[in-house]
Write a protein that holds these residues in place. Structure first.
Motif, PDB file in Angstrom:
ATOM      1  N   SER A 181       0.814  -1.225   0.000  1.00  0.00           N
ATOM      2  CA  SER A 181       0.000   0.000   0.000  1.00  0.00           C
ATOM      3  C   SER A 181       0.841   1.265   0.000  1.00  0.00           C
ATOM      4  N   ASP A 182       2.132   1.147   0.294  1.00  0.00           N
ATOM      5  CA  ASP A 182       3.010   2.320   0.318  1.00  0.00           C
ATOM      6  C   ASP A 182       3.599   2.653  -1.051  1.00  0.00           C
ATOM      7  N   LEU A 183       3.356   1.840  -2.057  1.00  0.00           N
ATOM      8  CA  LEU A 183       3.992   2.072  -3.349  1.00  0.00           C
ATOM      9  C   LEU A 183       3.620   3.435  -3.939  1.00  0.00           C
ATOM     10  N   ASP A 184       2.436   3.931  -3.603  1.00  0.00           N
ATOM     11  CA  ASP A 184       2.020   5.239  -4.134  1.00  0.00           C
ATOM     12  C   ASP A 184       3.006   6.343  -3.753  1.00  0.00           C
TER      13      ASP A 184
ATOM     14  N   MET B  59      16.328  12.765  -6.735  1.00  0.00           N
ATOM     15  CA  MET B  59      16.646  11.656  -5.848  1.00  0.00           C
ATOM     16  C   MET B  59      18.149  11.583  -5.625  1.00  0.00           C
ATOM     17  N   SER B  60      18.530  11.099  -4.447  1.00  0.00           N
ATOM     18  CA  SER B  60      19.944  10.920  -4.130  1.00  0.00           C
ATOM     19  C   SER B  60      20.253   9.498  -3.690  1.00  0.00           C
ATOM     20  N   VAL B  61      19.257   8.628  -3.766  1.00  0.00           N
ATOM     21  CA  VAL B  61      19.408   7.214  -3.424  1.00  0.00           C
ATOM     22  C   VAL B  61      18.657   6.410  -4.476  1.00  0.00           C
ATOM     23  N   ARG B  62      19.228   5.282  -4.878  1.00  0.00           N
ATOM     24  CA  ARG B  62      18.560   4.371  -5.800  1.00  0.00           C
ATOM     25  C   ARG B  62      17.789   3.319  -4.986  1.00  0.00           C
ATOM     26  N   PHE B  63      16.584   3.008  -5.423  1.00  0.00           N
ATOM     27  CA  PHE B  63      15.713   2.100  -4.685  1.00  0.00           C
ATOM     28  C   PHE B  63      15.372   0.869  -5.514  1.00  0.00           C
ATOM     29  N   SER B  64      15.550  -0.300  -4.927  1.00  0.00           N
ATOM     30  CA  SER B  64      14.952  -1.515  -5.430  1.00  0.00           C
ATOM     31  C   SER B  64      13.973  -1.977  -4.357  1.00  0.00           C
ATOM     32  N   LEU B  65      12.701  -2.013  -4.694  1.00  0.00           N
ATOM     33  CA  LEU B  65      11.644  -2.228  -3.703  1.00  0.00           C
ATOM     34  C   LEU B  65      11.212  -3.692  -3.669  1.00  0.00           C
ATOM     35  N   TYR B  66      10.967  -4.177  -2.434  1.00  0.00           N
ATOM     36  CA  TYR B  66      10.498  -5.540  -2.216  1.00  0.00           C
ATOM     37  C   TYR B  66       9.312  -5.477  -1.248  1.00  0.00           C
ATOM     38  N   PRO B  67       8.136  -5.120  -1.762  1.00  0.00           N
ATOM     39  CA  PRO B  67       6.997  -4.961  -0.851  1.00  0.00           C
ATOM     40  C   PRO B  67       6.553  -6.283  -0.236  1.00  0.00           C
ATOM     41  N   THR B  68       6.064  -6.197   0.987  1.00  0.00           N
ATOM     42  CA  THR B  68       5.474  -7.361   1.633  1.00  0.00           C
ATOM     43  C   THR B  68       4.067  -7.555   1.071  1.00  0.00           C
ATOM     44  N   VAL B  69       3.766  -8.769   0.676  1.00  0.00           N
ATOM     45  CA  VAL B  69       2.452  -9.071   0.099  1.00  0.00           C
ATOM     46  C   VAL B  69       1.923 -10.352   0.701  1.00  0.00           C
ATOM     47  N   GLY B  70       0.609 -10.429   0.851  1.00  0.00           N
ATOM     48  CA  GLY B  70       0.006 -11.661   1.302  1.00  0.00           C
ATOM     49  C   GLY B  70      -0.039 -12.689   0.195  1.00  0.00           C
ATOM     50  N   SER B  71      -0.292 -12.207  -1.032  1.00  0.00           N
ATOM     51  CA  SER B  71      -0.382 -13.079  -2.195  1.00  0.00           C
ATOM     52  C   SER B  71       0.284 -12.396  -3.380  1.00  0.00           C
ATOM     53  N   VAL B  72       1.285 -13.035  -3.946  1.00  0.00           N
ATOM     54  CA  VAL B  72       1.933 -12.478  -5.130  1.00  0.00           C
ATOM     55  C   VAL B  72       0.957 -12.418  -6.293  1.00  0.00           C
ATOM     56  N   ALA B  73       0.113 -13.437  -6.416  1.00  0.00           N
ATOM     57  CA  ALA B  73      -0.842 -13.470  -7.522  1.00  0.00           C
ATOM     58  C   ALA B  73      -1.755 -12.241  -7.505  1.00  0.00           C
ATOM     59  N   SER B  74      -2.194 -11.838  -6.310  1.00  0.00           N
ATOM     60  CA  SER B  74      -3.099 -10.686  -6.225  1.00  0.00           C
ATOM     61  C   SER B  74      -2.351  -9.366  -6.258  1.00  0.00           C
TER      62      SER B  74
ATOM     63  N   ALA C  63       0.625  -8.869  -7.957  1.00  0.00           N
ATOM     64  CA  ALA C  63       1.507  -8.748  -9.116  1.00  0.00           C
ATOM     65  C   ALA C  63       1.111  -7.598 -10.032  1.00  0.00           C
ATOM     66  N   ASN C  64      -0.189  -7.400 -10.246  1.00  0.00           N
ATOM     67  CA  ASN C  64      -0.616  -6.333 -11.155  1.00  0.00           C
ATOM     68  C   ASN C  64      -0.182  -4.968 -10.647  1.00  0.00           C
ATOM     69  N   ARG C  65      -0.317  -4.746  -9.327  1.00  0.00           N
ATOM     70  CA  ARG C  65       0.120  -3.456  -8.772  1.00  0.00           C
ATOM     71  C   ARG C  65       1.624  -3.308  -8.881  1.00  0.00           C
ATOM     72  N   MET C  66       2.357  -4.381  -8.634  1.00  0.00           N
ATOM     73  CA  MET C  66       3.811  -4.335  -8.719  1.00  0.00           C
ATOM     74  C   MET C  66       4.269  -4.075 -10.150  1.00  0.00           C
TER      75      MET C  66
ATOM     76  N   SER D  52       5.932 -14.389 -12.717  1.00  0.00           N
ATOM     77  CA  SER D  52       5.751 -12.958 -12.964  1.00  0.00           C
ATOM     78  C   SER D  52       7.066 -12.212 -13.154  1.00  0.00           C
ATOM     79  N   GLY D  53       8.188 -12.901 -12.966  1.00  0.00           N
ATOM     80  CA  GLY D  53       9.485 -12.258 -13.139  1.00  0.00           C
ATOM     81  C   GLY D  53       9.942 -11.443 -11.946  1.00  0.00           C
ATOM     82  N   PHE D  54       9.415 -11.743 -10.770  1.00  0.00           N
ATOM     83  CA  PHE D  54       9.808 -11.029  -9.562  1.00  0.00           C
ATOM     84  C   PHE D  54      10.722 -11.891  -8.696  1.00  0.00           C
ATOM     85  N   GLN D  55      11.615 -11.230  -8.002  1.00  0.00           N
ATOM     86  CA  GLN D  55      12.579 -11.893  -7.124  1.00  0.00           C
ATOM     87  C   GLN D  55      11.912 -12.221  -5.788  1.00  0.00           C
ATOM     88  N   THR D  56      12.257 -13.346  -5.203  1.00  0.00           N
ATOM     89  CA  THR D  56      11.756 -13.735  -3.891  1.00  0.00           C
ATOM     90  C   THR D  56      12.809 -13.448  -2.838  1.00  0.00           C
TER      91      THR D  56
END
Length: 537
Positions: free
Chosen positions: A240-243, A253-268, A270-273, A340-344
């Motif tokens: 929910s913080d991705l916004d 920006m002065s920092v590079r970000f690779s984000l790994y959000p916590t999700v209950g279900s990757v399937a649900s 994935a579209n937001r990610m 989905s091509g996302f890292q675990t």
């Protein structure tokens, strides 16, 4: 002729040169004195070359100082860290009286309707190691609800007002899956300590910060990261913080970000990610974060055998495995992430949690596991037979070495000497062929990477002892885990983490050398911080 023209172009005057330096980078055979930057990218590193110095070239005189690639924090919570900078910090509390006095003084600065929020407390260095109770802070808070996280982020203290809002009484509720409501063994009354998922019973009543508050917190977090030479992070927000991260990406920006959000279900999720509107080279969603267990300090790390110092009535306690670990949900998430091509990446602290994580990843990914670069976040306590599996399987050990300096104060009390011998197994993992990526877990501890280097290199603890030094690394090995290996862990090893031609010009100039015979680790700071050829500090 083409080769000649290319050589001339490469040796043309640069935008920026670094001179009189001691440049360290993974891949360099020795310290280099000179580097050239053009268009935000390194184009040359090596002996001084006048060909790169033109009339308009900006010349940085390092004055013999050490220059490193911009450091990468492989495990941090930037939104939480930026928020914590504006909250009560209880790390300095020396004992019960000091703890209460700090809460009382802070509460007096708040409006009557505001919660007392903060954290960082730990009783391990107090003269009397007793967990705080709601009664300690009821009067100090002036009637306001209180929520104070323990330094590991896996338990916290609520006062009576907060417990009342959550409906937590002597009668109930029952412990939620993966959590514990600590109760007085004699009376059954809640003490105020809530462990892991039980914290959500109170947390859901804390007023949510505004979008502007969150954006300001992220900007503070970038400044704090740069203060210690951190120029890139693997960051763990909620879905929910991705916004707010999308809003941050629209500005400077002065920092590079690779984000790994916590999700209950990757399937649900994935579209937001996939729809995340980031910024190339600066902000992306890399994967998802899951949890296997809790923490050592809160006795919720999932262990193969019970803790040695379990509380009365909990003698068989082996920790708290998360529901997704035991019901197949996490394994399903791994398969969905692969499709989905996302890292675990997954939090695992206890030896049994780490064992089960390796098993699940091996089943879910099969022969594709190494290429997936799955990450074991924390990797703190291991069964000796699991250490060689990291290198064999290609699972990245994403570790936070400064946690060793803290946990060493009580680890043997919690799990005994034998299990402690395979804890924080930096060298053993490295020797077995594993990739180590280092981070901080800020705001659990400081984002200062040099405190982590010190812990990894010396084994020094917060109480001044030296613990399990057989796992110590060299300075170069530790720095590699904060640079090139950390970049590999976020699929950016061809862009950042090295000072080399073709890499983005992220670098720091230090006030002291970490390679000196006896560095004063706590005093090492960057005097200059550059990101993509622009000075940000």
């Amino acid at each position: 002729m083409v080769a000649f023209l290319l050589a001339v172009a490469l040796a043309a005057p640069a935008d920026i040169v670094i001179e009189n330096a001691q440049i360290w980078s993974d891949g360099l055979p020795a310290m280099a004195p000179f580097a050239a930057i053009r268009g935000g990218t390194f184009v040359y590193v090596g002996p001084k070359s006048a060909a790169y110095i033109g009339r308009k070239t900006r010349r940085i005189d390092a004055r013999g100082r050490t220059v490193l690639p911009g450091l990468i924090d492989s495990h941090t919570h930037m939104l939480g860290g930026g928020t914590s900078l504006a909250q009560l910090d209880l790390r300095p509390a020396k004992d019960k009286a000091d703890f209460i006095a700090r809460i009382e003084a802070y509460a007096k600065t708040l409006r009557p309707s505001q919660w007392v929020e903060g954290g960082g407390w730990s009783v391990e260095s107090w003269p009397v190691r007793e967990d705080p109770r709601k009664e300690w802070v009821d009067s100090a808070s002036g009637g306001r609800p209180v929520w104070l996280e323990r330094m590991d982020g896996h338990s916290g203290l609520a006062n009576s007002a907060a417990l009342k809002l959550a409906g937590i009484t002597k009668e109930g509720p029952k412990d939620p899956p993966g959590g514990r409501i600590v109760r007085d063994p004699a009376t059954g009354e809640p003490t105020g300590i809530l462990v892991d998922t039980a914290a959500s019973l109170v947390a859901k009543f804390i007023p949510a910060p505004s979008k502007e508050d969150n954006l300001a917190a992220l900007k503070r977090a970038m400044g704090e990261a740069n203060r210690y030479g951190v120029t890139a992070v693997s960051d763990i927000p909620s879905l929910s913080d991705l916004d707010v991260y999308e809003r941050l990406a629209k500005g400077p920006m002065s920092v590079r970000f690779s984000l790994y959000p916590t999700v209950g279900s990757v399937a649900s999720g994935a579209n937001r990610m996939k729809a995340f509107a980031g910024k190339s080279g600066w902000m992306k969603v890399g994967g998802f974060k899951a949890y296997m267990d809790g923490s050592l300090g809160s006795r919720s790390a999932y262990m193969h055998e019970p803790f040695a110092d379990n509380l009365p009535g909990q003698e068989a306690n082996r920790g708290l495995p998360r529901a997704g670990m035991t019901d197949g949900a996490f394994e399903s998430n791994c398969r969905a992430a692969q499709q989905s091509g996302f890292q675990t990446i997954c939090h695992a602290i206890g030896d049994e949690a780490n064992h089960q994580l390796l098993n699940i990843l091996e089943r879910a990914y099969g022969p594709k596991l190494r290429d997936a670069r799955c990450r074991d976040e924390h990797t703190q306590h291991l069964l000796p037979t699991d250490i060689p599996r990291f290198g064999k399987l290609g699972v990245i050990a994403s570790m936070q070495p400064f946690h060793k300096a803290d946990d060493a104060r009580y680890a043997e009390q919690r799990i005994g000497l034998e299990r402690s011998k395979s804890s924080y197994a930096f060298k053993s993992l490295l020797d077995s062929g594993a990739v180590l990526a280092f981070g901080s877990d800020w705001p659990v501890v400081s984002i200062n990477p040099f405190l982590g280097v010190e812990a990894a290199v010396t084994g020094k603890t917060l109480d001044g002892r030296f613990w399990m030094t057989q796992e110590n690394l060299t300075v170069a090995e530790a720095l590699r885990s904060y640079t090139s290996r950390a970049a590999y862990a976020m699929f950016m090893e061809n862009e950042i983490g090295k000072i080399a031609p073709g890499f983005r010009a992220d670098f720091i100039v230090l006030n002291q050398s970490p390679f000196a015979p006896n560095p004063n680790w706590s005093e090492i700071r960057p005097v200059e911080v550059w990101v993509e050829g622009k000075r940000v500090r």
